[in-house]
Scaffold this active site. Structure first.
Site, PDB file in Angstrom:
ATOM      1  N   GLY A 173       0.987  -1.208  -0.020  1.00 42.65           N
ATOM      2  CA  GLY A 173       0.028  -0.124   0.052  1.00 42.65           C
ATOM      3  C   GLY A 173       0.877   1.098   0.113  1.00 42.65           C
ATOM      4  O   GLY A 173       1.619   1.347   0.649  1.00 42.65           O
ATOM      5  N   ARG A 201      13.291  10.248  -3.093  1.00 45.22           N
ATOM      6  CA  ARG A 201      14.153  11.167  -3.218  1.00 45.22           C
ATOM      7  C   ARG A 201      15.505  11.170  -2.463  1.00 45.22           C
ATOM      8  O   ARG A 201      16.520  11.493  -2.900  1.00 45.22           O
ATOM      9  CB  ARG A 201      13.530  12.632  -2.956  1.00 45.22           C
ATOM     10  CG  ARG A 201      14.119  13.711  -2.755  1.00 45.22           C
ATOM     11  CD  ARG A 201      13.430  14.928  -2.788  1.00 45.22           C
ATOM     12  NE  ARG A 201      13.917  16.250  -2.490  1.00 45.22           N
ATOM     13  CZ  ARG A 201      14.466  16.905  -1.549  1.00 45.22           C
ATOM     14  NH1 ARG A 201      14.592  16.039  -0.339  1.00 45.22           N
ATOM     15  NH2 ARG A 201      15.219  18.033  -1.573  1.00 45.22           N
ATOM     16  N   ARG A 239       0.972  -5.208  -5.169  1.00 46.01           N
ATOM     17  CA  ARG A 239       1.411  -6.389  -4.090  1.00 46.01           C
ATOM     18  C   ARG A 239       1.403  -7.564  -5.119  1.00 46.01           C
ATOM     19  O   ARG A 239       0.567  -7.863  -5.931  1.00 46.01           O
ATOM     20  CB  ARG A 239       0.105  -6.508  -3.282  1.00 46.01           C
ATOM     21  CG  ARG A 239      -0.398  -5.384  -2.507  1.00 46.01           C
ATOM     22  CD  ARG A 239      -1.570  -5.296  -1.613  1.00 46.01           C
ATOM     23  NE  ARG A 239      -2.016  -4.345  -1.216  1.00 46.01           N
ATOM     24  CZ  ARG A 239      -1.835  -3.715   0.074  1.00 46.01           C
ATOM     25  NH1 ARG A 239      -0.529  -4.255   0.631  1.00 46.01           N
ATOM     26  NH2 ARG A 239      -2.495  -2.701   0.396  1.00 46.01           N
ATOM     27  N   THR A 281       4.042   3.002   5.566  1.00 44.28           N
ATOM     28  CA  THR A 281       2.810   2.256   5.734  1.00 44.28           C
ATOM     29  C   THR A 281       1.906   3.097   6.447  1.00 44.28           C
ATOM     30  O   THR A 281       2.337   3.613   7.583  1.00 44.28           O
ATOM     31  CB  THR A 281       2.543   0.917   6.140  1.00 44.28           C
ATOM     32  OG1 THR A 281       1.345   0.700   6.525  1.00 44.28           O
ATOM     33  CG2 THR A 281       3.433   0.526   7.350  1.00 44.28           C
ATOM     34  N   ASP A 311       2.150  -0.152  11.860  1.00 48.24           N
ATOM     35  CA  ASP A 311       2.150  -1.391  12.485  1.00 48.24           C
ATOM     36  C   ASP A 311       3.570  -2.207  12.543  1.00 48.24           C
ATOM     37  O   ASP A 311       3.555  -3.427  12.503  1.00 48.24           O
ATOM     38  CB  ASP A 311       1.037  -2.464  11.953  1.00 48.24           C
ATOM     39  CG  ASP A 311       1.180  -2.470  10.442  1.00 48.24           C
ATOM     40  OD1 ASP A 311       1.891  -1.816  10.032  1.00 48.24           O
ATOM     41  OD2 ASP A 311       0.443  -3.309  10.310  1.00 48.24           O
ATOM     42  N   ARG A 316      -5.970  -2.939   8.654  1.00 49.21           N
ATOM     43  CA  ARG A 316      -6.580  -4.118   8.404  1.00 49.21           C
ATOM     44  C   ARG A 316      -6.188  -5.195   9.761  1.00 49.21           C
ATOM     45  O   ARG A 316      -6.908  -5.880  10.108  1.00 49.21           O
ATOM     46  CB  ARG A 316      -5.919  -4.965   7.284  1.00 49.21           C
ATOM     47  CG  ARG A 316      -6.617  -5.961   6.514  1.00 49.21           C
ATOM     48  CD  ARG A 316      -6.055  -6.433   5.249  1.00 49.21           C
ATOM     49  NE  ARG A 316      -4.636  -5.815   4.980  1.00 49.21           N
ATOM     50  CZ  ARG A 316      -4.021  -5.616   3.852  1.00 49.21           C
ATOM     51  NH1 ARG A 316      -4.829  -5.985   2.776  1.00 49.21           N
ATOM     52  NH2 ARG A 316      -2.931  -5.066   3.680  1.00 49.21           N
ATOM     53  N   GLY A 320     -11.067  13.814  19.053  1.00 53.49           N
ATOM     54  CA  GLY A 320     -12.090  13.937  20.238  1.00 53.49           C
ATOM     55  C   GLY A 320     -13.239  13.009  20.054  1.00 53.49           C
ATOM     56  O   GLY A 320     -14.486  13.235  20.581  1.00 53.49           O
ATOM     57  N   GLU A 333     -15.724   9.943  20.755  1.00 54.05           N
ATOM     58  CA  GLU A 333     -16.146   9.370  21.946  1.00 54.05           C
ATOM     59  C   GLU A 333     -15.931   8.042  22.268  1.00 54.05           C
ATOM     60  O   GLU A 333     -15.695   7.605  23.750  1.00 54.05           O
ATOM     61  CB  GLU A 333     -17.689   9.488  22.107  1.00 54.05           C
ATOM     62  CG  GLU A 333     -18.253  10.815  22.202  1.00 54.05           C
ATOM     63  CD  GLU A 333     -18.046  11.969  21.298  1.00 54.05           C
ATOM     64  OE1 GLU A 333     -17.731  11.555  19.912  1.00 54.05           O
ATOM     65  OE2 GLU A 333     -18.032  13.103  21.574  1.00 54.05           O
ATOM     66  N   LYS A 375     -27.462  13.704  24.919  1.00 53.39           N
ATOM     67  CA  LYS A 375     -28.451  13.692  23.686  1.00 53.39           C
ATOM     68  C   LYS A 375     -27.901  14.644  22.510  1.00 53.39           C
ATOM     69  O   LYS A 375     -28.537  15.614  21.995  1.00 53.39           O
ATOM     70  CB  LYS A 375     -29.875  14.508  23.906  1.00 53.39           C
ATOM     71  CG  LYS A 375     -30.682  13.478  24.578  1.00 53.39           C
ATOM     72  CD  LYS A 375     -32.104  13.826  24.674  1.00 53.39           C
ATOM     73  CE  LYS A 375     -33.309  12.932  24.826  1.00 53.39           C
ATOM     74  NZ  LYS A 375     -33.222  12.014  25.923  1.00 53.39           N
ATOM     75  N   GLU A 428     -10.786  -0.747  10.445  1.00 54.81           N
ATOM     76  CA  GLU A 428     -11.339  -1.578   9.427  1.00 54.81           C
ATOM     77  C   GLU A 428     -10.978  -3.023   9.786  1.00 54.81           C
ATOM     78  O   GLU A 428     -12.033  -3.991   9.734  1.00 54.81           O
ATOM     79  CB  GLU A 428     -10.110  -1.307   8.223  1.00 54.81           C
ATOM     80  CG  GLU A 428     -10.496  -2.027   6.988  1.00 54.81           C
ATOM     81  CD  GLU A 428      -9.351  -1.691   5.999  1.00 54.81           C
ATOM     82  OE1 GLU A 428      -8.027  -1.193   6.521  1.00 54.81           O
ATOM     83  OE2 GLU A 428      -9.457  -2.232   4.967  1.00 54.81           O
ATOM     84  N   LEU A 456      -8.926   7.431   0.734  1.00 48.16           N
ATOM     85  CA  LEU A 456      -8.503   8.940   0.753  1.00 48.16           C
ATOM     86  C   LEU A 456      -7.601   9.067   1.637  1.00 48.16           C
ATOM     87  O   LEU A 456      -6.727  10.004   1.587  1.00 48.16           O
ATOM     88  CB  LEU A 456      -9.892   9.878   0.995  1.00 48.16           C
ATOM     89  CG  LEU A 456     -10.657   9.839   2.109  1.00 48.16           C
ATOM     90  CD1 LEU A 456      -9.917  10.795   3.250  1.00 48.16           C
ATOM     91  CD2 LEU A 456     -12.103  10.373   2.122  1.00 48.16           C
ATOM     92  N   GLN A 457      -7.584   8.294   2.606  1.00 45.47           N
ATOM     93  CA  GLN A 457      -6.580   7.963   3.837  1.00 45.47           C
ATOM     94  C   GLN A 457      -5.225   7.925   3.226  1.00 45.47           C
ATOM     95  O   GLN A 457      -4.248   8.169   3.911  1.00 45.47           O
ATOM     96  CB  GLN A 457      -6.777   7.176   4.855  1.00 45.47           C
ATOM     97  CG  GLN A 457      -8.356   7.278   5.606  1.00 45.47           C
ATOM     98  CD  GLN A 457      -8.723   6.113   6.355  1.00 45.47           C
ATOM     99  OE1 GLN A 457      -8.418   5.839   7.413  1.00 45.47           O
ATOM    100  NE2 GLN A 457      -9.469   5.378   5.483  1.00 45.47           N
ATOM    101  N   ARG A 458      -5.075   7.306   2.219  1.00 41.39           N
ATOM    102  CA  ARG A 458      -3.749   7.031   1.684  1.00 41.39           C
ATOM    103  C   ARG A 458      -3.081   8.077   0.931  1.00 41.39           C
ATOM    104  O   ARG A 458      -1.787   8.201   0.406  1.00 41.39           O
ATOM    105  CB  ARG A 458      -3.839   5.824   1.016  1.00 41.39           C
ATOM    106  CG  ARG A 458      -4.058   4.542   1.636  1.00 41.39           C
ATOM    107  CD  ARG A 458      -3.057   3.644   1.433  1.00 41.39           C
ATOM    108  NE  ARG A 458      -2.763   3.052   0.225  1.00 41.39           N
ATOM    109  CZ  ARG A 458      -3.359   1.833  -0.189  1.00 41.39           C
ATOM    110  NH1 ARG A 458      -3.713   0.996   0.723  1.00 41.39           N
ATOM    111  NH2 ARG A 458      -3.305   1.335  -1.501  1.00 41.39           N
TER     112      ARG A 458
END
Ligand code: F6P
Length: 326
Positions: free
Chosen positions: A14, A24, A75, A129, A133, A175, A189, A191, A217, A226, A257-259
């Protein structure tokens, strides 16, 4: 004097923001140390297919700020086979490449370790990555940028969640690991957070729903990695909706989009340090190691160690969420 005259660099698995900054650094450090350097496109897959390109200083101009990887990634299934690795070794011989720098995660390093054992090619790994991890390094390249991307997205979700007093379950990548979910949950923040490393405690989730969300409320955001083992974000949200028809539940999956995105200063500097250190480690006759970052110092971690051990989430961070979400 090192026997290494020519280095090949590739990115695999990934992609992660900051990989370009690492490429570079490897290219420029090689040139600085008067070595030849080539890029290998599409990771191990491209190595088997002989996709080798000459690199010079200008090939890596203007890329430090770019996400993705100019060398592309993949991969590779064939690199998992002995035959595939033998073909890769032939390509390396053909191009007179003496050593490799591989930028990627645990899959990349697993391939590298076997390849070195079989073909005696010196390889140094650079951890890249968004999952963070890898054992033996406090940070992997891309993790900081991805955390910031998640935070930005969750901040936006919070606006609409609060406008409608909704309960949002937001799925974050990872994963097998909850580092990205946990760090982002604290910074945004959230919960609550559900991660693969901790068995989802339904009672606790129920208590949170009863006491926290119900009482206030107002809106709430739960980040779900994930890899959450039991159900995954959709099932959890369905179950909560069923048991609590009074809550207006929504799910957002942040996905790839996180990558993407321009790497943060932290990732650019980390990638630069580790890329240069990888070349220097090879010149120092190191092989089968990852260059890592521990307590603001570069460390050398044998692939065996990095792959055998599991990096644990910091317990103090897990309890932070509980304290702060009251
Ligand atoms: O390893 C990085 C990662 O982004 C994981 O968080 C995610 O589970 C996986 O890659 C997704 O892989 P792919 O892009 O191949 O679907």
């Amino acid at each position: 004097m090192s026997k290494i005259k020519k280095i090949g660099v590739l990115t695999s698995g990934g992609d992660a923001p900051g990989m370009n900054a690492a490429i570079r650094a490897v290219v420029r450090a090689s040139i600085y140390h008067k070595l030849d350097v080539v890029g290998i496109e599409q990771g191990y897959h491209g190595l088997i297919l002989d996709r080798i390109i000459k690199m010079d200083s200008s090939s890596v101009s203007g890329i430090i700020n770019q996400g993705g990887t100019i060398l592309k990634s993949a991969r590779s299934e064939s690199f998992r086979t002995k035959e595939g690795r033998a073909k890769a070794a032939e390509v390396i011989k053909k191009h007179k490449i003496d050593a490799l720098v591989v930028i990627g995660g645990d899959g990349t390093f697993t391939g590298a370790r076997i390849f070195t054992q079989e073909h005696n090619i010196p390889i140094v790994g650079v951890p890249g990555t968004i999952d963070n991890d890898l054992y033996g390094t406090d940070y992997t390249i891309g993790y900081d940028t991805a955390s910031n991307t998640v935070i930005e997205a969750v901040d936006k979700i919070r606006d609409t969640a609060s406008a409608h007093s909704r309960l949002f379950f937001v799925e974050v990548m990872g994963r097998d690991a909850g580092f990205l979910a946990l760090r982002s949950a604290i910074a945004a923040g959230a919960e609550a957070v559900l991660v693969p490393e901790v068995k989802t405690d339904h009672q606790k989730l129920e208590t949170f729903l009863q006491s926290g969300f119900k009482k206030k409320k107002t809106s709430s955001i739960v980040l779900v990695a994930e890899g959450e083992k039991e159900f995954g974000v959709v099932k959890i949200a369905d179950q909560v909706s069923k048991n609590h028809p009074e809550y207006d539940v929504r799910v957002t999956i942040l996905g790839h989009l996180q990558r993407g995105g321009s790497p943060t200063a932290f990732d650019r500097v980390l990638a630069s340090r580790l890329g240069v250190s990888a070349v220097e480690a090879l010149l120092d006759d190191q092989k089968s190691i990852m260059v890592g970052w521990v307590n603001r110092e570069v460390v050398h971690v044998p692939f065996n160690q990095a792959l055998k051990n599991k990096k644990n989430l910091t317990p103090a961070l897990l309890s932070l969420i509980e304290v702060l979400s009251i």
